[in-house]
Structure formats: C-alpha cells, structure tokens
Enzyme design. Structure first.
Site, PDB file in Angstrom:
ATOM      1  N   LYS A  15       0.831  -1.217   0.000  1.00 30.07           N
ATOM      2  CA  LYS A  15       0.000   0.000   0.000  1.00 30.07           C
ATOM      3  C   LYS A  15       0.865   1.268   0.000  1.00 30.07           C
ATOM      4  O   LYS A  15       0.651   2.191  -0.774  1.00 30.07           O
ATOM      5  CB  LYS A  15      -0.942   0.002   1.222  1.00 30.07           C
ATOM      6  CG  LYS A  15      -1.813  -1.242   1.347  1.00 30.07           C
ATOM      7  CD  LYS A  15      -2.692  -1.213   2.580  1.00 30.07           C
ATOM      8  CE  LYS A  15      -1.958  -1.214   3.909  1.00 30.07           C
ATOM      9  NZ  LYS A  15      -1.192  -2.459   4.195  1.00 30.07           N
ATOM     10  N   ARG A  88      -9.681  -0.435   8.999  1.00 32.91           N
ATOM     11  CA  ARG A  88      -9.121  -1.742   9.333  1.00 32.91           C
ATOM     12  C   ARG A  88     -10.188  -2.728   9.768  1.00 32.91           C
ATOM     13  O   ARG A  88      -9.915  -3.910   9.915  1.00 32.91           O
ATOM     14  CB  ARG A  88      -8.162  -1.603  10.533  1.00 32.91           C
ATOM     15  CG  ARG A  88      -6.934  -0.793  10.245  1.00 32.91           C
ATOM     16  CD  ARG A  88      -6.024  -1.643   9.578  1.00 32.91           C
ATOM     17  NE  ARG A  88      -4.731  -1.969  10.033  1.00 32.91           N
ATOM     18  CZ  ARG A  88      -3.616  -1.338   9.688  1.00 32.91           C
ATOM     19  NH1 ARG A  88      -3.636  -0.205   9.084  1.00 32.91           N
ATOM     20  NH2 ARG A  88      -2.467  -1.848   9.997  1.00 32.91           N
ATOM     21  N   ARG A 125      12.020  -5.164   4.953  1.00 32.68           N
ATOM     22  CA  ARG A 125      11.741  -3.760   4.606  1.00 32.68           C
ATOM     23  C   ARG A 125      12.684  -2.827   5.362  1.00 32.68           C
ATOM     24  O   ARG A 125      12.971  -3.023   6.540  1.00 32.68           O
ATOM     25  CB  ARG A 125      10.296  -3.407   4.970  1.00 32.68           C
ATOM     26  CG  ARG A 125      10.033  -1.894   4.841  1.00 32.68           C
ATOM     27  CD  ARG A 125       8.571  -1.517   4.925  1.00 32.68           C
ATOM     28  NE  ARG A 125       7.921  -2.056   6.101  1.00 32.68           N
ATOM     29  CZ  ARG A 125       6.606  -2.059   6.282  1.00 32.68           C
ATOM     30  NH1 ARG A 125       5.815  -1.562   5.348  1.00 32.68           N
ATOM     31  NH2 ARG A 125       6.084  -2.572   7.374  1.00 32.68           N
ATOM     32  N   ARG A 158      11.372  -0.732  10.775  1.00 35.09           N
ATOM     33  CA  ARG A 158      10.240  -0.476  11.672  1.00 35.09           C
ATOM     34  C   ARG A 158      10.251  -1.462  12.824  1.00 35.09           C
ATOM     35  O   ARG A 158      10.551  -2.631  12.645  1.00 35.09           O
ATOM     36  CB  ARG A 158       8.929  -0.589  10.881  1.00 35.09           C
ATOM     37  CG  ARG A 158       8.362   0.772  10.542  1.00 35.09           C
ATOM     38  CD  ARG A 158       7.220   0.711   9.578  1.00 35.09           C
ATOM     39  NE  ARG A 158       6.114  -0.129  10.027  1.00 35.09           N
ATOM     40  CZ  ARG A 158       4.980  -0.249   9.355  1.00 35.09           C
ATOM     41  NH1 ARG A 158       4.814   0.395   8.214  1.00 35.09           N
ATOM     42  NH2 ARG A 158       4.008  -1.025   9.801  1.00 35.09           N
ATOM     43  N   ARG A 169       0.294  -9.224  13.426  1.00 34.38           N
ATOM     44  CA  ARG A 169      -0.320  -8.275  12.484  1.00 34.38           C
ATOM     45  C   ARG A 169      -1.083  -9.020  11.388  1.00 34.38           C
ATOM     46  O   ARG A 169      -2.181  -8.616  11.006  1.00 34.38           O
ATOM     47  CB  ARG A 169       0.768  -7.385  11.862  1.00 34.38           C
ATOM     48  CG  ARG A 169       1.304  -6.370  12.853  1.00 34.38           C
ATOM     49  CD  ARG A 169       2.631  -5.770  12.404  1.00 34.38           C
ATOM     50  NE  ARG A 169       2.562  -5.071  11.138  1.00 34.38           N
ATOM     51  CZ  ARG A 169       3.616  -4.821  10.356  1.00 34.38           C
ATOM     52  NH1 ARG A 169       4.823  -5.219  10.731  1.00 34.38           N
ATOM     53  NH2 ARG A 169       3.471  -4.165   9.234  1.00 34.38           N
TER      54      ARG A 169
HETATM   55  P1  AP5 Z   1       4.872  -1.520   1.838  1.00 31.31           P
HETATM   56  O1  AP5 Z   1       4.443  -0.777   0.611  1.00 31.31           O
HETATM   57  O2  AP5 Z   1       5.639  -0.788   2.872  1.00 31.31           O
HETATM   58  O3  AP5 Z   1       3.613  -2.318   2.452  1.00 31.31           O
HETATM   59  P2  AP5 Z   1       2.316  -1.792   3.218  1.00 31.31           P
HETATM   60  O4  AP5 Z   1       1.132  -2.446   2.593  1.00 31.31           O
HETATM   61  O5  AP5 Z   1       2.322  -0.302   3.295  1.00 31.31           O
HETATM   62  O6  AP5 Z   1       2.553  -2.489   4.621  1.00 31.31           O
HETATM   63  P3  AP5 Z   1       2.558  -1.899   6.116  1.00 31.31           P
HETATM   64  O7  AP5 Z   1       3.401  -2.807   6.921  1.00 31.31           O
HETATM   65  O8  AP5 Z   1       2.895  -0.443   6.129  1.00 31.31           O
HETATM   66  O9  AP5 Z   1       1.058  -2.097   6.460  1.00 31.31           O
HETATM   67  P4  AP5 Z   1       0.447  -2.168   7.887  1.00 31.31           P
HETATM   68  O10 AP5 Z   1      -0.976  -2.094   7.541  1.00 31.31           O
HETATM   69  O11 AP5 Z   1       0.858  -3.295   8.718  1.00 31.31           O
HETATM   70  O12 AP5 Z   1       1.119  -0.913   8.637  1.00 31.31           O
HETATM   71  P5  AP5 Z   1       0.543   0.473   9.096  1.00 31.31           P
HETATM   72  O13 AP5 Z   1       1.638   1.425   9.116  1.00 31.31           O
HETATM   73  O14 AP5 Z   1      -0.708   0.818   8.356  1.00 31.31           O
HETATM   74  O15 AP5 Z   1       5.745  -2.781   1.325  1.00 31.31           O
HETATM   75  C1  AP5 Z   1       6.283  -3.713   2.245  1.00 31.31           C
HETATM   76  C2  AP5 Z   1       7.616  -4.251   1.709  1.00 31.31           C
HETATM   77  O16 AP5 Z   1       7.363  -4.982   0.503  1.00 31.31           O
HETATM   78  C3  AP5 Z   1       8.626  -3.146   1.314  1.00 31.31           C
HETATM   79  O17 AP5 Z   1       9.918  -3.565   1.650  1.00 31.31           O
HETATM   80  C4  AP5 Z   1       8.459  -3.017  -0.214  1.00 31.31           C
HETATM   81  O18 AP5 Z   1       9.671  -2.610  -0.845  1.00 31.31           O
HETATM   82  C5  AP5 Z   1       8.086  -4.441  -0.593  1.00 31.31           C
HETATM   83  N1  AP5 Z   1       7.179  -4.470  -1.742  1.00 31.31           N
HETATM   84  C6  AP5 Z   1       6.122  -3.642  -1.980  1.00 31.31           C
HETATM   85  N2  AP5 Z   1       5.503  -3.979  -3.124  1.00 31.31           N
HETATM   86  C7  AP5 Z   1       6.179  -5.065  -3.609  1.00 31.31           C
HETATM   87  C8  AP5 Z   1       5.989  -5.892  -4.762  1.00 31.31           C
HETATM   88  N3  AP5 Z   1       4.998  -5.663  -5.637  1.00 31.31           N
HETATM   89  N4  AP5 Z   1       6.846  -6.933  -4.941  1.00 31.31           N
HETATM   90  C9  AP5 Z   1       7.863  -7.174  -4.048  1.00 31.31           C
HETATM   91  N5  AP5 Z   1       8.078  -6.420  -2.938  1.00 31.31           N
HETATM   92  C10 AP5 Z   1       7.236  -5.383  -2.731  1.00 31.31           C
HETATM   93  O19 AP5 Z   1       0.068   0.129  10.597  1.00 31.31           O
HETATM   94  C11 AP5 Z   1       0.978  -0.148  11.618  1.00 31.31           C
HETATM   95  C12 AP5 Z   1       0.265  -0.281  12.961  1.00 31.31           C
HETATM   96  O20 AP5 Z   1      -0.387   0.962  13.270  1.00 31.31           O
HETATM   97  C13 AP5 Z   1      -0.855  -1.331  13.039  1.00 31.31           C
HETATM   98  O21 AP5 Z   1      -0.342  -2.605  13.334  1.00 31.31           O
HETATM   99  C14 AP5 Z   1      -1.723  -0.755  14.175  1.00 31.31           C
HETATM  100  O22 AP5 Z   1      -1.143  -1.030  15.434  1.00 31.31           O
HETATM  101  C15 AP5 Z   1      -1.640   0.747  13.930  1.00 31.31           C
HETATM  102  N6  AP5 Z   1      -2.710   1.238  13.060  1.00 31.31           N
HETATM  103  C16 AP5 Z   1      -2.544   1.819  11.837  1.00 31.31           C
HETATM  104  N7  AP5 Z   1      -3.731   2.153  11.303  1.00 31.31           N
HETATM  105  C17 AP5 Z   1      -4.669   1.758  12.207  1.00 31.31           C
HETATM  106  C18 AP5 Z   1      -6.082   1.804  12.209  1.00 31.31           C
HETATM  107  N8  AP5 Z   1      -6.766   2.301  11.177  1.00 31.31           N
HETATM  108  N9  AP5 Z   1      -6.718   1.323  13.297  1.00 31.31           N
HETATM  109  C19 AP5 Z   1      -6.058   0.813  14.337  1.00 31.31           C
HETATM  110  N10 AP5 Z   1      -4.713   0.716  14.393  1.00 31.31           N
HETATM  111  C20 AP5 Z   1      -4.023   1.192  13.330  1.00 31.31           C
HETATM  112 MG    MG Z   2       2.501   1.114   4.886  1.00 31.66          MG
END
Ligand code: AP5
Ligand code: MG
Length: 212
Positions: A15, A88, A125, A158, A169
């Site tokens: 994403k 979420r 990552r 991270r 997660r």
């Molecule tokens: P990346 O693009 O960084 O993936 P992402 O989908 O953004 O994954 P996240 O880990 O950021 O999602 P998340 O939902 O767990 O974290 P968030 O910050 O929202 O890509 C990942 C890796 O893959 C990279 O190394 C990239 O280079 C590689 N890659 C990408 N595309 C690729 C491809 N096509 N092929 C190969 N490799 C590829 O949330 C974190 C925490 O915050 C949660 O756990 C929770 O505690 C809290 N939180 C956030 N939002 C909420 C909410 N709405 N409600 C409650 N708690 C929340």
């Molecule tokens: Mg992200």
C-alpha cells in the site's frame, strides 16, 4: 474530481509503495494512519505514549483515537486523498463514510496477495528516515547499505517488522478484513488488484482502478 481512494490490504501488501507513486504521478495526497501514529510516538506526545505498546505488539489502536488523528490531518474540500491503513475493520469503514468522507465520492481497492508471501517482505523492509522512501533488502536494495539512494539519509527498520509482531499483524488482518470487503462490495465501491505482481504491474492495475 476523481473519487477519494481507499487502499485495503494486508501488512506488506504494498500500500505504502504504491501510494508514493500515485502521489508523484497522479497528484494525490497520501494519508497513512500508521505513519501518523508513528509520528506521534516519535514526538513523545501523550497519544504516542498511549499507543506505542499496542503497535509494538501488532494489535489495533482503538477506532476513535485513529479516527480523530485522521480527521485532524485531512481536508477533503481541497485535496484528493489516498487513505492507507484506514479502515481496518467494519466499524472504521462506517466511521470513514459517516465522519470523514460524508458525501465525497470514494472507491476502495483491495490488494490481493497470498499472506504467506508477506513475512519475508516485511522483515526485509527498510525505510528512509529522511524522505520515507521504502526499500527491501530482497527486491529493492539501496545502492549503499543503510543509506537512502534518493536523499542520503539513514535507512531504518520499523519496530513492528520482526517475526513475532508480523505474525500478530497478519492474524489481526485475517480476523478483520472480510467484513470490510463485504461493506464496500455491497455498495459496488470495491476493486481488486493482484498485489503479488512486480511493483510496476501493480501500479498499472491500480491506475486503472482510479480511472473507473
Ligand atoms: P509496503 O508498501 O511498505 O507495504 P504496506 O502495505 O504499506 O505495509 P505496512 O506494513 O505499512 O502495512 P500495515 O498495515 O501493517 O502498517 P501500518 O503502518 O498501516 O511494502 C512492504 C515491503 O514490501 C517493502 O519492503 C516493499 O519494498 C516491498 N514491496 C512492496 N511492493 C512489492 C511488490 N509488488 N513486490 C515485491 N516487494 C514489494 O500500521 C501499523 C500499525 O499501526 C498497526 O499494526 C496498528 O497497530 C496501527 N494502526 C494503523 N492504522 C490503524 C487503524 N486504522 N486502526 C487501528 N490501528 C491502526
Ligand atoms: Mg505502509
């Protein structure tokens, strides 16, 4: 005006990677609730201190805390957003419509991928501490170890990208995603793309979704 875009997908589904490209090529504003929460933790705010333990464990922060943070960081009157990481769960999907988007048009896109592919992506990552560029030691390594190709700042890992937290997660995601997909599907607002493809191919599919 194009619809506001909501990215749905598991941790590591890409994403953030794709949102950065949509910003630079199509002029969207990117709003990631994960990034907003990490910013609060870094600043040492009361909210940051309250959520740190929950995020370190890989669990979800409570809906209203995240909603408040989201609402105070977006202005729908003048911007076209990519919502990344919100909603979420079913409750957050309803809150996003009722309290944030109100009558603004929106479309959700689900990043479909086999969850077994994601732990390796997440653990490898690295993120730039300066400009936020996202790297991967397996598929997108920086030219110089630990240094951002774009701005020269240090790359960091991270805190929640460790084996144990990644497991939680992914489980939280499995437990909450279906009602969110059904919510958007029932209203004809859901698109699906193959997120296991290479980043350029994922971007092409996503771009098509923004044109619907
Ligand atoms: P990346 O693009 O960084 O993936 P992402 O989908 O953004 O994954 P996240 O880990 O950021 O999602 P998340 O939902 O767990 O974290 P968030 O910050 O929202 O890509 C990942 C890796 O893959 C990279 O190394 C990239 O280079 C590689 N890659 C990408 N595309 C690729 C491809 N096509 N092929 C190969 N490799 C590829 O949330 C974190 C925490 O915050 C949660 O756990 C929770 O505690 C809290 N939180 C956030 N939002 C909420 C909410 N709405 N409600 C409650 N708690 C929340
Ligand atoms: Mg992200």
């Amino acid at each position: 005006m194009k619809p506001q875009l909501i990215l749905l997908g598991a941790p590591g589904s890409g994403k953030g990677t794709q949102a950065a490209r949509l910003v630079s090529e199509l002029g969207y504003e990117h709003i990631s609730t994960g990034d907003l929460l990490r910013k609060e933790i870094k600043s040492g705010s009361e909210l940051g201190q309250r959520v740190q333990g929950i995020m370190d464990e890989g669990k979800l922060v409570d809906d209203h805390t995240v909603l408040e943070l989201l609402n105070s960081n977006c202005d729908l009157k003048s911007n076209q957003y990519i919502f990344d990481g919100f909603p979420r769960n079913h409750e957050q999907a309803k809150l996003l419509d009722g309290e944030v988007l109100k009558d603004a048009k929106s479309r959700a896109v689900y990043f479909e991928i086999d969850l077994d592919m994601l732990a390796a992506r997440l653990i490898n990552r690295r993120t730039c501490s300066g400009c936020g560029e996202i790297y991967n030691l397996l598929s997108k390594a920086p030219a110089k170890e630990g240094v951002c190709d774009k701005c020269g700042a240090e790359l960091t890992q991270r805190k929640d990208d460790n084996e144990e937290t990644v497991k939680t997660r992914l489980q939280v995601f499995k437990d909450t995603v279906e009602p969110v997909l059904s919510y958007y599907e029932a209203e004809g607002r859901l698109g699906r793309i193959d997120a296991s493809a290479a980043p350029d191919a994922v971007f092409d599919s996503l771009k098509k979704q923004t044109e619907l």
